[in-house]
Design a protein around this motif. Structure first.
Motif, PDB file in Angstrom:
ATOM      1  N   GLY A  14       0.819  -1.218   0.031  1.00 17.11           N
ATOM      2  CA  GLY A  14       0.237  -0.111   0.253  1.00 17.11           C
ATOM      3  C   GLY A  14       0.880   1.391   0.190  1.00 17.11           C
ATOM      4  N   ASP A  15       0.181   2.246   0.527  1.00 19.70           N
ATOM      5  CA  ASP A  15       0.749   3.550   0.362  1.00 19.70           C
ATOM      6  C   ASP A  15       1.603   4.071   1.682  1.00 19.70           C
ATOM      7  OD1 ASP A  15       1.202   6.376   0.177  1.00 19.70           O
ATOM      8  OD2 ASP A  15      -0.782   6.845  -0.433  1.00 19.70           O
ATOM      9  N   ASN A  29      16.104  12.281  -3.449  1.00 16.20           N
ATOM     10  CA  ASN A  29      17.182  12.695  -4.439  1.00 16.20           C
ATOM     11  C   ASN A  29      18.167  13.561  -3.688  1.00 16.20           C
ATOM     12  OD1 ASN A  29      16.356  15.427  -5.336  1.00 16.20           O
ATOM     13  ND2 ASN A  29      14.780  14.633  -6.244  1.00 16.20           N
ATOM     14  N   GLY A  35      10.401  15.445  -5.522  1.00 14.72           N
ATOM     15  CA  GLY A  35      10.309  14.880  -6.903  1.00 14.72           C
ATOM     16  C   GLY A  35       9.225  14.066  -6.914  1.00 14.72           C
ATOM     17  N   VAL A  38       7.443   8.020  -4.802  1.00  8.43           N
ATOM     18  CA  VAL A  38       7.034   8.117  -3.242  1.00  8.43           C
ATOM     19  C   VAL A  38       7.513   9.651  -2.452  1.00  8.43           C
ATOM     20  CG1 VAL A  38       9.578   6.874  -2.348  1.00  8.43           C
ATOM     21  CG2 VAL A  38       7.210   6.507  -1.080  1.00  8.43           C
ATOM     22  N   ASP A  39       8.480  10.013  -3.026  1.00  8.48           N
ATOM     23  CA  ASP A  39       9.109  11.147  -2.768  1.00  8.48           C
ATOM     24  C   ASP A  39       7.906  12.378  -2.831  1.00  8.48           C
ATOM     25  OD1 ASP A  39      10.710  13.317  -1.730  1.00  8.48           O
ATOM     26  OD2 ASP A  39      12.059  13.138  -3.505  1.00  8.48           O
ATOM     27  N   ALA A  41       4.620  11.576  -3.306  1.00 12.36           N
ATOM     28  CA  ALA A  41       3.507  11.372  -2.554  1.00 12.36           C
ATOM     29  C   ALA A  41       3.798  11.918  -1.047  1.00 12.36           C
ATOM     30  CB  ALA A  41       3.286   9.961  -2.363  1.00 12.36           C
ATOM     31  N   GLY A 124      12.111   2.483  -8.378  1.00  6.13           N
ATOM     32  CA  GLY A 124      11.259   3.202  -9.279  1.00  6.13           C
ATOM     33  C   GLY A 124      12.177   3.609 -10.330  1.00  6.13           C
ATOM     34  N   ALA A 125      12.289   5.115 -10.305  1.00  5.88           N
ATOM     35  CA  ALA A 125      12.947   6.086 -11.199  1.00  5.88           C
ATOM     36  C   ALA A 125      14.401   5.903 -11.220  1.00  5.88           C
ATOM     37  CB  ALA A 125      12.677   7.623 -10.669  1.00  5.88           C
ATOM     38  N   LYS A 130      14.215  -5.121  -9.148  1.00  5.19           N
ATOM     39  CA  LYS A 130      13.524  -5.338  -7.725  1.00  5.19           C
ATOM     40  C   LYS A 130      13.826  -6.446  -6.909  1.00  5.19           C
ATOM     41  CE  LYS A 130       9.123  -3.439  -9.521  1.00  5.19           C
ATOM     42  NZ  LYS A 130       8.435  -2.752  -8.254  1.00  5.19           N
TER      43      LYS A 130
HETATM   44  N1  AR6 Z   1       4.042   4.441  -0.885  1.00  4.46           N
HETATM   45  C1  AR6 Z   1       4.930   3.432  -1.267  1.00  4.46           C
HETATM   46  N2  AR6 Z   1       5.744   2.999  -1.950  1.00  4.46           N
HETATM   47  C2  AR6 Z   1       5.564   3.895  -3.277  1.00  4.46           C
HETATM   48  C3  AR6 Z   1       4.634   5.182  -3.170  1.00  4.46           C
HETATM   49  C4  AR6 Z   1       4.045   5.269  -1.894  1.00  4.46           C
HETATM   50  N3  AR6 Z   1       3.048   6.195  -2.030  1.00  4.46           N
HETATM   51  N4  AR6 Z   1       4.846   5.623  -4.364  1.00  4.46           N
HETATM   52  C5  AR6 Z   1       5.666   4.957  -5.320  1.00  4.46           C
HETATM   53  N5  AR6 Z   1       6.273   3.900  -4.445  1.00  4.46           N
HETATM   54  P1  AR6 Z   1      10.671   5.977  -6.450  1.00  4.46           P
HETATM   55  P2  AR6 Z   1      13.610   5.877  -6.375  1.00  4.46           P
HETATM   56  C6  AR6 Z   1       7.167   2.865  -4.685  1.00  4.46           C
HETATM   57  O1  AR6 Z   1      10.676   6.065  -8.163  1.00  4.46           O
HETATM   58  O2  AR6 Z   1      13.576   4.730  -7.561  1.00  4.46           O
HETATM   59  C7  AR6 Z   1      12.125  10.520  -7.032  1.00  4.46           C
HETATM   60  O3  AR6 Z   1      11.588  11.494  -8.217  1.00  4.46           O
HETATM   61  C8  AR6 Z   1       7.731   2.518  -6.225  1.00  4.46           C
HETATM   62  O4  AR6 Z   1       6.453   1.745  -6.623  1.00  4.46           O
HETATM   63  O5  AR6 Z   1       9.649   6.741  -5.757  1.00  4.46           O
HETATM   64  O6  AR6 Z   1      14.526   5.687  -5.200  1.00  4.46           O
HETATM   65  C9  AR6 Z   1      12.901  11.049  -6.236  1.00  4.46           C
HETATM   66  O7  AR6 Z   1      12.847  12.532  -5.965  1.00  4.46           O
HETATM   67  C10 AR6 Z   1       8.795   1.861  -6.078  1.00  4.46           C
HETATM   68  O8  AR6 Z   1       8.627   0.664  -5.535  1.00  4.46           O
HETATM   69  O9  AR6 Z   1      12.222   6.109  -6.013  1.00  4.46           O
HETATM   70  C11 AR6 Z   1      14.054  10.887  -6.972  1.00  4.46           C
HETATM   71  O10 AR6 Z   1      14.535  11.792  -7.946  1.00  4.46           O
HETATM   72  C12 AR6 Z   1       9.418   2.681  -4.941  1.00  4.46           C
HETATM   73  O11 AR6 Z   1       8.444   3.540  -4.285  1.00  4.46           O
HETATM   74  C13 AR6 Z   1      13.777   9.485  -7.513  1.00  4.46           C
HETATM   75  O12 AR6 Z   1      12.412   9.432  -7.633  1.00  4.46           O
HETATM   76  C14 AR6 Z   1      10.650   3.684  -5.374  1.00  4.46           C
HETATM   77  O13 AR6 Z   1      10.453   4.341  -6.432  1.00  4.46           O
HETATM   78  C15 AR6 Z   1      14.135   8.216  -6.573  1.00  4.46           C
HETATM   79  O14 AR6 Z   1      13.811   6.955  -6.982  1.00  4.46           O
END
Ligand code: AR6
Length: 185
Positions: A14-15, A29, A35, A38-39, A41, A124-125, A130
């Motif tokens: 979940g969230d 970041n 960003g 999750v950041d 959110a 993610g980004a 995984k």
């Molecule tokens: N709750 C839990 N997990 C989440 C949520 C949420 N609300 N939203 C996304 N995820 P990412 P990174 C998961 O891209 O790869 C940002 O722009 C998502 O499905 O958030 O570390 C920052 O500012 C994935 O499994 O983080 C940086 O620039 C996980 O969170 C960059 O992205 C991480 O995805 C960091 O990239």
């Protein structure tokens, strides 16, 4: 002891912004200025006070962690860590990712935090595969918990079913590994 370590880790799907852990971890970041993913959110749910507090910190290198208040979140604290960008796996990505988990747990311990929830940092980004990231997360957290009383429990918060399944399987394997070790000790 070994069985206790496994009992202190759990998986939720979940969230992360909705969890009422003492601290939630943000996959930020280096600017710490917000960003997507999750950041985004976390900043959205916490409100503008979080960005103001992050501005004062002035950034964070990959592999390290910084703490702020949770502002409008249910969590009292946010621990911001910066994961590695995946560049094929031979640029020290594993060490940096492990360091994110260790640094976040160390900051939690320093603040007397009992419950912490992690998202799947870098997957993610930042493109970290995984399953490989899940191994690093579970192994690093298990090592920490075996040697420290705080945090008491760690939640892996998976945003999708695929991640939740990976973590459940990995924790089952960990339990079996720890059980075997205990039996032979
Ligand atoms: N709750 C839990 N997990 C989440 C949520 C949420 N609300 N939203 C996304 N995820 P990412 P990174 C998961 O891209 O790869 C940002 O722009 C998502 O499905 O958030 O570390 C920052 O500012 C994935 O499994 O983080 C940086 O620039 C996980 O969170 C960059 O992205 C991480 O995805 C960091 O990239």
């Amino acid at each position: 002891m070994a069985a206790e370590v496994a009992r202190r880790m759990r998986v939720v799907e979940g969230d992360i912004t909705l969890l009422d852990a003492d601290a939630i971890v943000n996959a930020a970041n280096s600017s710490l200025l917000g960003g997507g993913g999750v950041d985004g959110a976390i900043h959205h749910a916490a409100g503008p006070g979080l960005l103001e507090e992050c501005r004062l910190i002035g950034g964070c290198p990959p592999g390290e962690a910084r703490i702020t208040g949770g502002h409008r979140l249910r969590a009292r604290w946010v621990i911001h860590t910066v994961g590695p960008v995946w560049r094929g796996g031979s640029r020290g990505e594993r060490d940096v990712l492990a360091s994110c988990y260790r640094s976040s747990l160390a900051v939690a311990e320093q603040h007397g935090i009992k419950t912490v929830a992690f998202p799947c940092i870098s997957t993610g980004a930042y493109g970290y595969p995984k399953a490989a990231a899940c191994d690093v997360a579970v192994e690093t957290v298990a090592e920490w918990l075996a040697e420290h009383e705080l945090p008491q429990t760690v939640t892996f918060c998976c945003f999708d079913e695929e991640d939740a399944e990976l973590y459940r399987e990995r924790l089952d394997r960990l339990r079996a590994e720890l059980g075997r070790k205990e039996a032979s000790a």
